[in-house]
Design a protein around this motif. Structure first.
Motif, short mmCIF file in Angstrom:
data_model
loop_
_atom_site.label_atom_id
_atom_site.label_comp_id
_atom_site.label_asym_id
_atom_site.label_seq_id
_atom_site.Cartn_x
_atom_site.Cartn_y
_atom_site.Cartn_z
N ARG A 21 36.76 39.69 34.38
CA ARG A 21 37.84 39.64 35.41
C ARG A 21 39.01 38.89 34.81
O ARG A 21 38.91 37.68 34.54
CB ARG A 21 37.35 38.95 36.68
CG ARG A 21 36.37 39.79 37.49
CD ARG A 21 36.19 39.24 38.91
NE ARG A 21 35.75 37.86 38.92
CZ ARG A 21 34.46 37.47 38.94
NH1 ARG A 21 33.50 38.37 38.98
NH2 ARG A 21 34.16 36.19 38.95
N PHE A 59 41.49 37.02 43.00
CA PHE A 59 40.97 37.86 41.92
C PHE A 59 39.79 37.19 41.19
O PHE A 59 39.14 37.83 40.37
CB PHE A 59 42.09 38.16 40.91
CG PHE A 59 43.30 38.79 41.54
CD1 PHE A 59 43.19 40.01 42.20
CD2 PHE A 59 44.54 38.17 41.51
CE1 PHE A 59 44.30 40.61 42.79
CE2 PHE A 59 45.65 38.75 42.09
CZ PHE A 59 45.53 39.97 42.75
N LEU A 82 39.47 44.43 36.36
CA LEU A 82 38.19 44.05 36.96
C LEU A 82 37.12 45.00 36.43
O LEU A 82 37.25 46.22 36.59
CB LEU A 82 38.24 44.20 38.49
CG LEU A 82 39.24 43.34 39.27
CD1 LEU A 82 39.19 43.68 40.76
CD2 LEU A 82 38.95 41.85 39.07
N LEU A 110 43.28 38.18 34.78
CA LEU A 110 44.63 38.24 35.37
C LEU A 110 45.62 37.95 34.25
O LEU A 110 45.49 36.95 33.55
CB LEU A 110 44.76 37.18 36.48
CG LEU A 110 46.18 36.85 36.98
CD1 LEU A 110 46.84 38.06 37.65
CD2 LEU A 110 46.14 35.67 37.97
N VAL A 127 45.84 43.08 36.73
CA VAL A 127 44.47 42.60 36.87
C VAL A 127 43.51 43.66 36.34
O VAL A 127 43.63 44.85 36.68
CB VAL A 127 44.15 42.32 38.36
CG1 VAL A 127 42.68 41.90 38.53
CG2 VAL A 127 45.08 41.23 38.92
N LEU A 134 43.22 47.22 38.19
CA LEU A 134 43.27 47.20 39.66
C LEU A 134 44.56 47.89 40.09
O LEU A 134 45.66 47.48 39.70
CB LEU A 134 43.23 45.76 40.14
CG LEU A 134 43.29 45.54 41.66
CD1 LEU A 134 42.09 46.16 42.35
CD2 LEU A 134 43.35 44.05 41.97
N ALA A 185 48.46 45.94 40.78
CA ALA A 185 47.82 44.97 41.68
C ALA A 185 48.83 44.38 42.67
O ALA A 185 48.76 43.21 43.01
CB ALA A 185 47.16 43.88 40.86
N PRO A 223 39.57 35.27 38.58
CA PRO A 223 39.59 35.60 37.15
C PRO A 223 38.76 34.63 36.32
O PRO A 223 38.65 33.45 36.65
CB PRO A 223 41.07 35.47 36.78
CG PRO A 223 41.63 34.49 37.76
CD PRO A 223 40.84 34.68 39.03
#
Ligand code: ZN
Length: 300
Positions: free
Chosen positions: A132, A237, A148, A134, A146, A153, A160, A239
């Motif tokens: 994950r 998120f 994922l 960012l 982002v 995303l 995002a 991250p």
């Protein structure tokens, strides 16, 4: 050798290059972006810069897989045009992908610049394979992408959303979006310049490296706001890592050290403990590397 041509259109400058499958940029050039008015002069300037690079490849018997184009702003669902960016009105609604395909007779893939930047970090940069991730880019504006579980995303404008427009200070300066005190209004080239008495970003960074206390403080304050913004984004998120790229991030630790300190102070304990915040190793060229990834190593 697999290669891709790449163009990264930002609000202030446009970067152009040829990138190999090892992520290395073998030819590069930057030109100013005309952000308002007629889009055609910018297209022509990109054409006259990229054409000799492609000709040189042709002379060596090499053909790029295509042209990846990274552009600041939201995209339409088929990735043919950028449709919304207050900092880059010239290109809003302009059919960029077909225009590039016609100009160069090569496939073109268009991506949001913040997605391209985080993709570069994920494939070749400071956060390879992070589950994950960012990635924020601090330049004319502040954008974020982002990743994922190995996918970008995408829920608004093919990215995002507008992570640069979370509100940090409702009494803060007006933002390009119409609200006040957004992350972008507090952390961007203009915000840093304002804190340093109107000096351009490059001068602020050079002066800070030379020990100019006003410039160091302007960067530290900018980092403080960035840390607060990232601490506010982390619960969304979750991250494992955050990368910070773009022209303002060229300040390196002068920006990142205060960013980390502010992040640790503001974030909820779980995020404060576990998240790694790093700069970009591409020195402002992450958008070009990410645009090339659209052909070399794409993600869904
Ligand atoms: Zn805003």
């Amino acid at each position: 050798m697999r290669l891709a041509a790449a163009v990264d259109i930002g609000g202030t400058s446009t970067k152009i290059g040829i990138v190999g499958e090892d992520g290395h940029i073998s030819a590069r050039a930057a030109i100013p972006t005309s952000a308002a008015g007629d889009p055609l002069p910018l297209l022509e300037a990109i054409g006259s810069t990229l054409r000799p690079m492609l000709d040189a490849l042709g002379t060596s018997g090499l053909t790029p897989l295509g042209i990846g184009v990274s552009v600041a702003g939201f995209l339409d669902p088929d990735h043919s045009a950028m449709i919304e960016n207050a900092n880059l009105r010239a290109l809003c609604g302009f059919p960029l992908r077909p225009a590039f395909e016609e100009m160069f007779a090569l496939d073109c893939r268009l991506e949001v610049d913040s997605n391209a930047a985080v993709l570069a970090e994920y494939r070749y940069g400071a956060a390879q394979g992070v589950r994950r991730l960012l990635g924020v880019t601090v330049g004319t504006g502040l954008g974020g992408g982002v990743i994922l579980d190995g996918a970008l995303l995408r829920h608004t404008g093919e990215c995002a959303g507008d992570v640069g427009h979370i509100i940090l200070d409702p009494e803060g300066p007006p933002c390009s979006c119409g609200a006040r005190g957004c992350l972008e209004a507090m952390v961007s080239a203009a915000a840093l310049s304002r804190r340093a008495g109107g000096r351009p970003v490059r001068d602020v960074i050079t002066s800070a490296r030379g020990g100019d206390q006003g410039a160091v403080t302007a960067l530290a304050e900018t980092g403080w706001w960035l840390g607060l913004g990232l601490a506010s984004l982390s619960p969304l998120f979750a991250p494992h890592a955050i990368t910070v790229g773009g022209g303002v991030a060229a300040a390196g630790e002068l920006l990142l050290a205060p960013t980390r300190e502010s992040y640790r102070r503001h974030a909820t304990p779980a995020h404060a403990r576990d998240v790694r915040i790093t700069g970009s190793r591409f020195h402002g060229w992450e958008g070009v590397v990410g645009a090339a990834c659209l052909f070399l190593t794409p993600l869904p």
